[in-house]
Scaffold this active site. Structure first.
Site, PDB file in Angstrom:
ATOM      1  N   ASP A  98       0.865  -1.180   0.000  1.00 43.70           N
ATOM      2  CA  ASP A  98       0.000   0.000   0.000  1.00 43.70           C
ATOM      3  C   ASP A  98       0.901   1.228   0.000  1.00 43.70           C
ATOM      4  OD1 ASP A  98      -2.103  -1.792   0.256  1.00 43.70           O
ATOM      5  OD2 ASP A  98      -3.108  -0.652   1.841  1.00 43.70           O
TER       6      ASP A  98
ATOM      7  N   LYS B  69      -6.856   3.603  -3.123  1.00 46.16           N
ATOM      8  CA  LYS B  69      -7.252   3.534  -1.711  1.00 46.16           C
ATOM      9  C   LYS B  69      -7.546   4.942  -1.212  1.00 46.16           C
ATOM     10  CE  LYS B  69      -5.376   2.190   2.827  1.00 46.16           C
ATOM     11  NZ  LYS B  69      -4.220   1.558   3.514  1.00 46.16           N
TER      12      LYS B  69
ATOM     13  N   LYS C 148     -10.173   0.374  -2.457  1.00 42.55           N
ATOM     14  CA  LYS C 148     -10.020   0.024  -1.050  1.00 42.55           C
ATOM     15  C   LYS C 148     -10.393   1.246  -0.222  1.00 42.55           C
ATOM     16  CE  LYS C 148      -6.711  -1.361   2.538  1.00 42.55           C
ATOM     17  NZ  LYS C 148      -5.352  -1.888   2.842  1.00 42.55           N
TER      18      LYS C 148
END
Length: 223
Positions: free
Chosen positions: A92, A154, A183
């Site tokens: 991430d 995300k 996400k």
């Protein structure tokens, strides 16, 4: 979706700056007890977590460029490579917010593409901090992420103000047009919040309060 089924899509997270080894060990025991499939810890704890979970089917993920995104591309690439050598299975990364805010989308895209290349096929998610962006920036950066070949956009870290909203998740999903997954992270505090976010199009959720959510309680965590 039943509460217990959320373990399949929640990335259970412990990234608090003061978390120590004992905290991580307690966290990992919860991971096993509840059956989470993917977790995130700070890079320092990746080898410990991978070793501790060696007999369990759990992916250990790591943040890259956390939590401000201002590191150079070279640093992010090396951070990614080291994390993978240490056993990380998901990445991430935080987008370079300074470049984004400067309108340097070519740099933003290159930065992401280099990390995607270093990840060598592992799931790569790009954190954009939606609370800090206007709509035009959200659209432009998501298009960069798609072109760079990442797997997810995300919403947030939960550390830099604001978090996931139904409106933002729906927008990112519409921009992605099936080319990228969403996400949602930051500010998801209840089971009802999680269901609303999923209904808006999120296929993954990040939360340090996942157990409270699964129990039907209210998480007190901001990330």
């Amino acid at each position: 979706m039943e509460k217990r089924e959320l373990v399949n899509i929640i990335d259970y997270t412990l990234l608090h700056p003061t978390a120590n080894k004992a905290d991580i060990e307690s966290f990992l025991q919860e991971v096993v007890n509840y059956g989470f499939k993917t977790i995130f810890v700070q890079p320092y704890f990746v080898p410990f977590a991978v070793n501790w979970l060696a007999d369990h089917d759990v992916n250990v993920g790591v943040p890259v460029g956390f939590s401000l995104g201002g590191a150079t591309t070279h640093v992010k690439v090396e951070e990614t490579k080291e994390a993978i050598r240490n056993g990380a299975k998901e990445i991430d990364m935080l987008v370079n917010l300074g470049a984004l805010k400067s309108g340097d989308y070519q740099m933003v895209e290159t930065d992401i593409a280099k990390v995607v290349e270093a990840a060598n096929g592992l799931n790569t998610k790009v954190i954009i901090e939606t609370a800090l962006l206007n709509q035009e920036e959200k659209i432009s950066v998501t298009e960069c992420i798609i072109r760079a070949g990442a797997d997810f956009v995300k919403t947030a870290t939960g550390f830099n103000g604001g978090g996931a909203t139904v409106e933002d998740v729906r927008l990112l999903n519409e921009i992605g047009k099936g080319k990228i997954q969403v996400k949602a992270a930051g500010g998801i505090k209840t089971y009802e919040d999680a269901l609303a976010i999923i209904d808006a199009g999120a296929t993954r959720i990040g939360s340090s309060g996942a157990i409270q959510i699964i129990r039907g309680e209210t998480s007190t965590s901001s990330y």
